[in-house]
Design a protein around this motif. Sequence first.
Motif, PDB file in Angstrom:
ATOM      1  N   PRO B 109       0.819  -1.229   0.000  1.00 28.96           N
ATOM      2  CA  PRO B 109       0.000   0.000   0.000  1.00 28.96           C
ATOM      3  C   PRO B 109       0.844   1.267   0.000  1.00 28.96           C
ATOM      4  N   GLU B 110       2.035   1.216   0.601  1.00 29.42           N
ATOM      5  CA  GLU B 110       2.912   2.391   0.575  1.00 29.42           C
ATOM      6  C   GLU B 110       3.352   2.710  -0.858  1.00 29.42           C
ATOM      7  N   TYR B 111       3.709   1.672  -1.623  1.00 30.24           N
ATOM      8  CA  TYR B 111       4.122   1.912  -3.009  1.00 30.24           C
ATOM      9  C   TYR B 111       2.954   2.396  -3.867  1.00 30.24           C
ATOM     10  N   ARG B 112       1.734   1.918  -3.562  1.00 29.64           N
ATOM     11  CA  ARG B 112       0.580   2.398  -4.332  1.00 29.64           C
ATOM     12  C   ARG B 112       0.315   3.877  -4.036  1.00 29.64           C
ATOM     13  N   THR B 113       0.472   4.256  -2.785  1.00 32.06           N
ATOM     14  CA  THR B 113       0.326   5.668  -2.409  1.00 32.06           C
ATOM     15  C   THR B 113       1.426   6.520  -3.046  1.00 32.06           C
ATOM     16  N   LEU B 114       2.631   5.963  -3.097  1.00 34.94           N
ATOM     17  CA  LEU B 114       3.747   6.660  -3.753  1.00 34.94           C
ATOM     18  C   LEU B 114       3.426   6.937  -5.217  1.00 34.94           C
ATOM     19  N   GLY B 136      13.308  -6.741  -2.895  1.00 35.68           N
ATOM     20  CA  GLY B 136      12.615  -5.877  -3.854  1.00 35.68           C
ATOM     21  C   GLY B 136      11.645  -6.644  -4.738  1.00 35.68           C
ATOM     22  N   THR B 137      11.922  -7.930  -4.939  1.00 34.56           N
ATOM     23  CA  THR B 137      10.997  -8.799  -5.666  1.00 34.56           C
ATOM     24  C   THR B 137       9.854  -9.263  -4.769  1.00 34.56           C
ATOM     25  N   ALA B 138      10.165  -9.530  -3.506  1.00 34.68           N
ATOM     26  CA  ALA B 138       9.117  -9.963  -2.567  1.00 34.68           C
ATOM     27  C   ALA B 138       8.057  -8.877  -2.391  1.00 34.68           C
ATOM     28  N   ILE B 139       8.494  -7.615  -2.406  1.00 35.91           N
ATOM     29  CA  ILE B 139       7.545  -6.493  -2.336  1.00 35.91           C
ATOM     30  C   ILE B 139       6.941  -6.222  -3.710  1.00 35.91           C
ATOM     31  N   GLY B 140       7.766  -6.339  -4.743  1.00 35.16           N
ATOM     32  CA  GLY B 140       7.352  -5.922  -6.079  1.00 35.16           C
ATOM     33  C   GLY B 140       6.314  -6.827  -6.719  1.00 35.16           C
ATOM     34  N   ILE B 141       6.408  -8.136  -6.508  1.00 29.77           N
ATOM     35  CA  ILE B 141       5.455  -9.028  -7.181  1.00 29.77           C
ATOM     36  C   ILE B 141       4.024  -8.769  -6.699  1.00 29.77           C
ATOM     37  N   PRO B 142       3.747  -8.740  -5.396  1.00 30.27           N
ATOM     38  CA  PRO B 142       2.365  -8.394  -5.005  1.00 30.27           C
ATOM     39  C   PRO B 142       1.979  -6.966  -5.389  1.00 30.27           C
ATOM     40  N   PHE B 143       2.945  -6.050  -5.402  1.00 30.76           N
ATOM     41  CA  PHE B 143       2.646  -4.668  -5.815  1.00 30.76           C
ATOM     42  C   PHE B 143       2.233  -4.619  -7.286  1.00 30.76           C
ATOM     43  N   VAL B 144       3.021  -5.228  -8.151  1.00 39.55           N
ATOM     44  CA  VAL B 144       2.718  -5.177  -9.589  1.00 39.55           C
ATOM     45  C   VAL B 144       1.450  -5.968  -9.899  1.00 39.55           C
ATOM     46  N   ALA B 145       1.229  -7.072  -9.154  1.00 40.07           N
ATOM     47  CA  ALA B 145      -0.002  -7.854  -9.363  1.00 40.07           C
ATOM     48  C   ALA B 145      -1.238  -7.017  -9.065  1.00 40.07           C
ATOM     49  N   ALA B 146      -1.120  -6.070  -8.114  1.00 44.42           N
ATOM     50  CA  ALA B 146      -2.262  -5.262  -7.682  1.00 44.42           C
ATOM     51  C   ALA B 146      -2.368  -3.941  -8.438  1.00 44.42           C
ATOM     52  N   GLU B 147      -1.389  -3.601  -9.244  1.00 43.38           N
ATOM     53  CA  GLU B 147      -1.249  -2.218  -9.725  1.00 43.38           C
ATOM     54  C   GLU B 147      -1.224  -2.156 -11.250  1.00 43.38           C
TER      55      GLU B 147
END
Lengths: 234, 234
Positions: B109-114, B136-147
């Motif tokens: 959610p922090e990266y989505r707000t960013l 960075g991949t552990a955070i990035g995969i769920p981030f990109v999947a949602a974004e």
Amino acid sequence: MVERDFILGDVPGVLWSPVSGAERAPLVLMGHGGGTHKKHPAMSGRARLLVDGCGFHVAVLDAPGHGDRPRTAHDEAEIAELFRARAAGEPEGPIVVRYNDHLARLAVPEYRTLLDALQELPEIEGPAGYWGINMGTAIGIPFVAAEPRITAAVFGQHWPDALAEKAKQITVPIEFDLQWDDEHISREEGLALFDAFASKEKSLHVNSGGHKELPRFEADSAVRFFARHLGEAA
Amino acid sequence: MVERDFILGDVPGVLWSPVSGAERAPLVLMGHGGGTHKKHPAMSGRARLLVDGCGFHVAVLDAPGHGDRPRTAHDEAEIAELFRARAAGEPEGPIVVRYNDHLARLAVPEYRTLLDALQELPEIEGPAGYWGINMGTAIGIPFVAAEPRITAAVFGQHWPDALAEKAKQITVPIEFDLQWDDEHISREEGLALFDAFASKEKSLHVNSGGHKELPRFEADSAVRFFARHLGEAA
């Protein structure tokens, strides 16, 4: 770039070189794919990237039974068997592996003679590279294994059966391409051949897509690989 | 390049941009590795390649418990457990997988707000990229999947356990790095995560060497990947 045709013994070849040819530059030998020839667009296109991008010289021979060379009765029989298997929906691998191994035994000494001849030219200097995918890998792996003057190589997209033992003798840097959805070469077979190289520095580039869908950007990557290992990129 | 520090809510971040900033340019968000921070040389070095090479903007957040952010008792306990396992010669994977999954739930959610905030800036335009290896991949995969606003991503070097299901939701082009002799992540685990992405266009770059030996030229390759997918290379 300048294109020069030549005949080496009875083997036709082509040498592509920079137009401004005063300084000496490295050489990359290439091997073409099965059923094509030395001036197939895949060869001339890669040559242009190497010549224009790096100022290198590039040479290709017609493989035995390919291009301007005569087919023997053995060539005709193997090609007929390949087409029969393909039409019947049978695996092509066993036939391609066997036929390419036969062609490689003929082609390796031809490529060694080619390297002898080209290194006599005043415009060519120093260590050389080799670049061949598919049949170009079937010829290139035994060639590079036998040839200490080749110091960097790009291979890819072949079965390991006849090649893994030769790959174990190769220690120079390599870049290796395989297609993740190759309808002929399984992932396990492709990875096994990559794994076999003894090179301390080796890179595998896998892309989604079928056997004939190797992305264009892998040619750019190969050119940067040779620029890193053979000399300066322009 | 211009470096601007910011605080987003209570999360510290950095934005790197080209000096000449009249025209609008794409954005690449990056995620740093475990135990490091937003301005680690791996981050500032990659940012410089993207800013100088492509004219892109680049932003990184400190991950929860990292950089200028406080550690919770849970962070301290997990880090202590990781160090204990490492000292005992036990596998790190299960602890890193579990802890990174926890951090990713906070960081996504922090990266989505960013992304919301940065897309308000007049100098940033259009679709964006994401680049993160290891944590960075552990955070990035769920981030990109949602974004859906992320249209290209570079990942690599992680276990598939907590990530494969999210990777199956990702369809944008990806480039994925793994090390062939990684002492923590097996070949099978690395390949399984690459295989999970639903992306029609995906590339895997495997290099010989251990976990911390990812070659520098893979950063250059990632920059060319973003140039191909987000816009022009300089």
